[in-house]
Structure formats: C-alpha cells, structure tokens
Design a protein around this motif. Structure first.
Motif, PDB file in Angstrom:
ATOM      1  N   ARG A   9      59.216  44.205  42.952  1.00 58.64           N
ATOM      2  CA  ARG A   9      60.414  43.445  42.590  1.00 58.64           C
ATOM      3  C   ARG A   9      61.242  43.115  43.836  1.00 58.64           C
ATOM      4  O   ARG A   9      61.750  41.992  43.982  1.00 58.64           O
ATOM      5  N   ILE A  10      61.374  44.087  44.744  1.00 57.24           N
ATOM      6  CA  ILE A  10      62.133  43.860  45.974  1.00 57.24           C
ATOM      7  C   ILE A  10      61.500  42.755  46.813  1.00 57.24           C
ATOM      8  O   ILE A  10      62.187  41.896  47.384  1.00 57.24           O
ATOM      9  N   LEU A  11      60.159  42.763  46.896  1.00 59.18           N
ATOM     10  CA  LEU A  11      59.447  41.773  47.705  1.00 59.18           C
ATOM     11  C   LEU A  11      59.217  40.457  46.970  1.00 59.18           C
ATOM     12  O   LEU A  11      58.648  39.521  47.535  1.00 59.18           O
ATOM     13  N   GLY A  12      59.629  40.391  45.713  1.00 60.82           N
ATOM     14  CA  GLY A  12      59.463  39.160  44.942  1.00 60.82           C
ATOM     15  C   GLY A  12      58.014  38.884  44.566  1.00 60.82           C
ATOM     16  O   GLY A  12      57.594  37.720  44.493  1.00 60.82           O
ATOM     17  N   ILE A  13      57.243  39.940  44.318  1.00 58.63           N
ATOM     18  CA  ILE A  13      55.825  39.804  43.983  1.00 58.63           C
ATOM     19  C   ILE A  13      55.614  40.077  42.496  1.00 58.63           C
ATOM     20  O   ILE A  13      56.070  41.093  41.972  1.00 58.63           O
ATOM     21  N   THR A  14      54.933  39.167  41.834  1.00 57.88           N
ATOM     22  CA  THR A  14      54.599  39.344  40.421  1.00 57.88           C
ATOM     23  C   THR A  14      53.292  40.106  40.301  1.00 57.88           C
ATOM     24  O   THR A  14      52.311  39.787  40.980  1.00 57.88           O
ATOM     25  N   LEU A  15      53.274  41.117  39.448  1.00 59.98           N
ATOM     26  CA  LEU A  15      52.054  41.882  39.186  1.00 59.98           C
ATOM     27  C   LEU A  15      51.352  41.232  37.995  1.00 59.98           C
ATOM     28  O   LEU A  15      51.834  41.308  36.870  1.00 59.98           O
ATOM     29  N   TYR A  16      50.208  40.603  38.255  1.00 58.86           N
ATOM     30  CA  TYR A  16      49.512  39.826  37.221  1.00 58.86           C
ATOM     31  C   TYR A  16      48.491  40.675  36.467  1.00 58.86           C
ATOM     32  O   TYR A  16      47.669  41.357  37.076  1.00 58.86           O
ATOM     33  N   PHE A  17      48.544  40.616  35.143  1.00 55.12           N
ATOM     34  CA  PHE A  17      47.605  41.360  34.308  1.00 55.12           C
ATOM     35  C   PHE A  17      46.823  40.442  33.367  1.00 55.12           C
ATOM     36  O   PHE A  17      45.725  40.784  32.936  1.00 55.12           O
ATOM     37  N   LYS A  18      47.370  39.285  33.052  1.00 52.56           N
ATOM     38  CA  LYS A  18      46.719  38.381  32.102  1.00 52.56           C
ATOM     39  C   LYS A  18      45.475  37.751  32.724  1.00 52.56           C
ATOM     40  O   LYS A  18      45.502  37.242  33.842  1.00 52.56           O
ATOM     41  N   LEU A  19      44.370  37.784  31.980  1.00 51.96           N
ATOM     42  CA  LEU A  19      43.136  37.155  32.436  1.00 51.96           C
ATOM     43  C   LEU A  19      43.228  35.641  32.287  1.00 51.96           C
ATOM     44  O   LEU A  19      43.848  35.150  31.345  1.00 51.96           O
ATOM     45  N   PRO A  20      42.610  34.891  33.206  1.00 50.70           N
ATOM     46  CA  PRO A  20      42.628  33.433  33.102  1.00 50.70           C
ATOM     47  C   PRO A  20      41.700  32.947  31.995  1.00 50.70           C
ATOM     48  O   PRO A  20      40.937  33.718  31.415  1.00 50.70           O
ATOM     49  N   SER A  21      41.763  31.658  31.734  1.00 54.64           N
ATOM     50  CA  SER A  21      40.920  31.051  30.709  1.00 54.64           C
ATOM     51  C   SER A  21      39.445  31.195  31.062  1.00 54.64           C
ATOM     52  O   SER A  21      39.036  30.969  32.192  1.00 54.64           O
ATOM     53  N   ARG A  22      38.634  31.585  30.078  1.00 56.92           N
ATOM     54  CA  ARG A  22      37.200  31.765  30.307  1.00 56.92           C
ATOM     55  C   ARG A  22      36.528  30.469  30.736  1.00 56.92           C
ATOM     56  O   ARG A  22      35.594  30.474  31.534  1.00 56.92           O
ATOM     57  N   GLN A  23      37.005  29.336  30.255  1.00 56.57           N
ATOM     58  CA  GLN A  23      36.377  28.065  30.574  1.00 56.57           C
ATOM     59  C   GLN A  23      36.556  27.681  32.046  1.00 56.57           C
ATOM     60  O   GLN A  23      35.792  26.901  32.586  1.00 56.57           O
ATOM     61  N   ARG A  24      37.561  28.207  32.688  1.00 54.07           N
ATOM     62  CA  ARG A  24      37.871  27.788  34.045  1.00 54.07           C
ATOM     63  C   ARG A  24      37.378  28.768  35.103  1.00 54.07           C
ATOM     64  O   ARG A  24      37.450  28.479  36.280  1.00 54.07           O
ATOM     65  N   THR A  25      36.908  29.936  34.701  1.00 56.01           N
ATOM     66  CA  THR A  25      36.608  30.977  35.684  1.00 56.01           C
ATOM     67  C   THR A  25      35.208  31.553  35.486  1.00 56.01           C
ATOM     68  O   THR A  25      34.840  31.921  34.378  1.00 56.01           O
ATOM     69  N   PRO A  26      34.407  31.630  36.548  1.00 67.10           N
ATOM     70  CA  PRO A  26      33.109  32.319  36.448  1.00 67.10           C
ATOM     71  C   PRO A  26      33.315  33.830  36.363  1.00 67.10           C
ATOM     72  O   PRO A  26      33.786  34.456  37.311  1.00 67.10           O
ATOM     73  N   TYR A  27      32.997  34.412  35.216  1.00 62.47           N
ATOM     74  CA  TYR A  27      33.323  35.812  34.965  1.00 62.47           C
ATOM     75  C   TYR A  27      32.315  36.801  35.552  1.00 62.47           C
ATOM     76  O   TYR A  27      32.665  37.927  35.880  1.00 62.47           O
ATOM     77  N   LEU A  28      31.065  36.409  35.669  1.00 65.36           N
ATOM     78  CA  LEU A  28      30.008  37.364  36.002  1.00 65.36           C
ATOM     79  C   LEU A  28      30.274  38.094  37.309  1.00 65.36           C
ATOM     80  O   LEU A  28      30.056  39.307  37.401  1.00 65.36           O
ATOM     81  N   MET A  29      30.772  37.407  38.308  1.00 65.53           N
ATOM     82  CA  MET A  29      30.913  37.979  39.638  1.00 65.53           C
ATOM     83  C   MET A  29      31.803  39.217  39.635  1.00 65.53           C
ATOM     84  O   MET A  29      31.534  40.199  40.313  1.00 65.53           O
ATOM     85  N   PHE A  30      32.885  39.196  38.858  1.00 63.88           N
ATOM     86  CA  PHE A  30      33.780  40.350  38.874  1.00 63.88           C
ATOM     87  C   PHE A  30      33.606  41.266  37.665  1.00 63.88           C
ATOM     88  O   PHE A  30      34.103  42.390  37.658  1.00 63.88           O
ATOM     89  N   MET A  31      32.891  40.809  36.620  1.00 62.17           N
ATOM     90  CA  MET A  31      32.657  41.666  35.466  1.00 62.17           C
ATOM     91  C   MET A  31      31.478  42.608  35.662  1.00 62.17           C
ATOM     92  O   MET A  31      31.434  43.692  35.075  1.00 62.17           O
ATOM     93  N   LEU A  32      30.532  42.228  36.504  1.00 61.18           N
ATOM     94  CA  LEU A  32      29.340  43.052  36.723  1.00 61.18           C
ATOM     95  C   LEU A  32      29.692  44.457  37.215  1.00 61.18           C
ATOM     96  O   LEU A  32      29.151  45.450  36.694  1.00 61.18           O
ATOM     97  N   PRO A  33      30.573  44.627  38.221  1.00 61.41           N
ATOM     98  CA  PRO A  33      30.932  45.995  38.648  1.00 61.41           C
ATOM     99  C   PRO A  33      31.529  46.824  37.518  1.00 61.41           C
ATOM    100  O   PRO A  33      31.271  48.025  37.428  1.00 61.41           O
ATOM    101  N   LEU A  34      32.329  46.185  36.649  1.00 63.66           N
ATOM    102  CA  LEU A  34      32.923  46.914  35.531  1.00 63.66           C
ATOM    103  C   LEU A  34      31.850  47.382  34.555  1.00 63.66           C
ATOM    104  O   LEU A  34      31.886  48.527  34.076  1.00 63.66           O
ATOM    105  N   VAL A  35      30.890  46.539  34.259  1.00 65.04           N
ATOM    106  CA  VAL A  35      29.791  46.909  33.350  1.00 65.04           C
ATOM    107  C   VAL A  35      29.023  48.105  33.909  1.00 65.04           C
ATOM    108  O   VAL A  35      28.687  49.050  33.176  1.00 65.04           O
ATOM    109  N   ILE A  36      28.759  48.091  35.209  1.00 62.67           N
ATOM    110  CA  ILE A  36      28.000  49.181  35.843  1.00 62.67           C
ATOM    111  C   ILE A  36      28.767  50.495  35.777  1.00 62.67           C
ATOM    112  O   ILE A  36      28.230  51.533  35.362  1.00 62.67           O
ATOM    113  N   THR A  37      30.042  50.492  36.187  1.00 64.72           N
ATOM    114  CA  THR A  37      30.815  51.739  36.195  1.00 64.72           C
ATOM    115  C   THR A  37      31.064  52.257  34.782  1.00 64.72           C
ATOM    116  O   THR A  37      31.034  53.470  34.545  1.00 64.72           O
ATOM    117  N   ALA A  38      31.300  51.349  33.832  1.00 66.25           N
ATOM    118  CA  ALA A  38      31.512  51.768  32.451  1.00 66.25           C
ATOM    119  C   ALA A  38      30.247  52.395  31.870  1.00 66.25           C
ATOM    120  O   ALA A  38      30.312  53.381  31.116  1.00 66.25           O
TER     121      ALA A  38
END
Length: 281
Positions: free
Chosen positions: A65-94
């Motif tokens: 808040r002091i630095l004026g930085i927003t902490l983003y948690f909402k995922l972007p639209s599936r149609q606009r973003t290639p999900y596999l690249m960042f979802m694969l590590p989650l699938v493996i660790t889970a």
C-alpha cells in the motif's frame, strides 16, 4: 534524473523488503513467541514460524500500500492467456502432495496443521517476493531496452528469493540450508515466471504450498543431521532440479515465444497489462 530517481526508489523498496523479512520481522516474531506462544505450551518451532509468517503477510500488505502496488489475485480470461505454461508446475506439485498424503495415511489433524503452516509460509513469501519485489524489478527493467529484460527479472527475483532462505541457518542444519538455497534459486525463477505468465498470485502460492506441504510433514528443517557425503549427493541432485526450473522459466518468457503468442492475439503475460508495461521494447 527521472530514471535515476525511479531506480533508487524501486531499489530502495527491494532493500527495505529484504531487511524487513530477514531481520526486523524475524526479531519481532521472536519476541512475540517468547512472551505469548511458548508460555501457552505450543510447539515452539511450528508456532514461531506460523506467527512469524502472519506478521510478514500483514507487513507485505502495508508495504504494498505504501509503495502503491496492487496485489493481483484474479486470473485473466482463459481465451486470452495460454494456461499450460504456468499450470503444469502446479499439476506436478499437487500430484506429488496427493501421493504423499495417500501413501503415508496421516491423520486429519496433522494434515490440517501442516497445510496451514505451508499456506502461511507461501502467502507470506510470495506476497513479498512476487507481489512486491517482482513488480519493482519489472518497473526498473521497463526502462531498459532489451529483448531479454523479463528473463533478467525472473533470474534476479529468483536470486533474492534464495537469499531470503539464508535465515534458516538460525534454526536448522547448515548443510540443509545450503541445499535449500540452491533449490530455491530454481523455485524462485519458476514462481516468478508463473506470476508473470498468469497475472495472479494464486498460482505461485498454490505451487509453493503444495511443494512445501510434504517437506513440513517430514520435518526436514528440524530433524535433519545431514552428513558431508549426503550433502554432496543431495546438492548435485538439487542443482540439477534448480537448473531445470531455471531453463523452463527462461523458455516460458523467451521473446520469440511471446512474439508468437501476441501475433495469435494471446496475452502471454497479463501482469504487464495490469502494470501498464509493454510486452516489447
């Protein structure tokens, strides 16, 4: 001068965060634990680490808040973003975590306790490391004309993430800590990449949590008495794992891959749009 002032501001913010998490907040948590946790008879290590991370989470929100930085948690639209690249590590660790729970048949109380511990660690470290430090690095490198600037960002953020784990020297085997630092260099680049790729802190937090959960179950940080021979074998293995994660992360932010995705009307790194930073130089 404007660029220099911004650089000093962002670099100063990163330095402040390193000092906060490695020295000041750790000391505050130690004092709180001494006068509140230990007298209650709770398990000292678990309680100290948990409340330390809760303090870090609160501090991260205040610093953002002091630095004026927003902490983003909402995922972007599936149609606009290639999900596999960042979802694969989650699938493996889970998957690894699920196998661990099923095969060891731990009771629900231990599962809940250690899951809470892993989640608090992940949220605390990831809010600071990716939600704030990574964003500050992106702002610094947005002023640099280089096609590989995003690779530099995740490499530096990975190094800083690894440095934060040097504080483990205070309460565990030194050889184990060295291995953790090596491993977290790779894990840091991977988690930083997933925040760039997803635009949401939920992904690195979930990856981090599902990876730490089995380690906390094994109480590696508390009970390990690693020998020199074990250190040699483990360090070689962790170096290989670290290198693999770094390579994967750098491929994920390769300028050619990003260019191809933009040509196909995909948004490869939604975080940049949210920060108003251009994909290309």
């Amino acid at each position: 001068m404007r660029v220099n002032n911004k650089f000093l501001k962002y670099a100063g913010g990163i330095l402040l965060i390193l000092i906060l998490e490695t020295v000041i907040l750790s000391y505050v948590a130690l004092i709180i634990g001494k006068y509140t946790i230990i007298p209650l008879g709770l398990q000292q290590y678990i309680s100290y680490q948990f409340f330390y991370k809760v303090i870090v989470i609160i501090a991260a929100i205040i610093v953002a808040r002091i630095l004026g930085i927003t902490l983003y948690f909402k995922l972007p639209s599936r149609q606009r973003t290639p999900y596999l690249m960042f979802m694969l590590p989650l699938v493996i660790t889970a998957t690894i975590t699920t196998i661990k729970i099923v095969t060891e048949r731990q009771n629900m109380i231990d599962i809940f306790k250690n899951l809470s511990m892993a989640l608090s660690i992940s949220i605390a470290e990831d809010l600071f490391s990716w939600g704030i430090v990574l964003v500050l690095l992106l702002r610094i490198f947005s002023q640099i004309s280089s096609s590989n600037r995003f690779s530099y960002v995740i490499l530096i953020s990975g190094v800083l993430f690894a440095i934060l784990h040097l504080t483990n020297f205070l309460d565990q085997n030194a050889l184990v800590t060295i291995i953790q630092v090596i491993f977290n260099l790779g894990m840091g680049t991977l988690l930083g990449m997933t925040y760039l790729r997803s635009g949401s802190l939920l992904i690195p937090i979930l990856i981090h949590t599902t990876w730490d959960f089995p380690l906390i179950f094994n109480k590696v940080a508390i009970q390990s008495t690693m020998t020199g021979h074990q250190f040699g074998s483990a360090s070689l293995f962790m170096t290989f794992i670290c290198a693999s994660m770094i390579v994967y992360s750098l491929v994920a932010v390769n300028p050619n891959n990003i260019h191809d995705e933009l040509k196909n009307n995909l948004e490869p790194m939604p975080l940049l749009s949210r920060l108003n930073i251009a994909h290309s130089t």
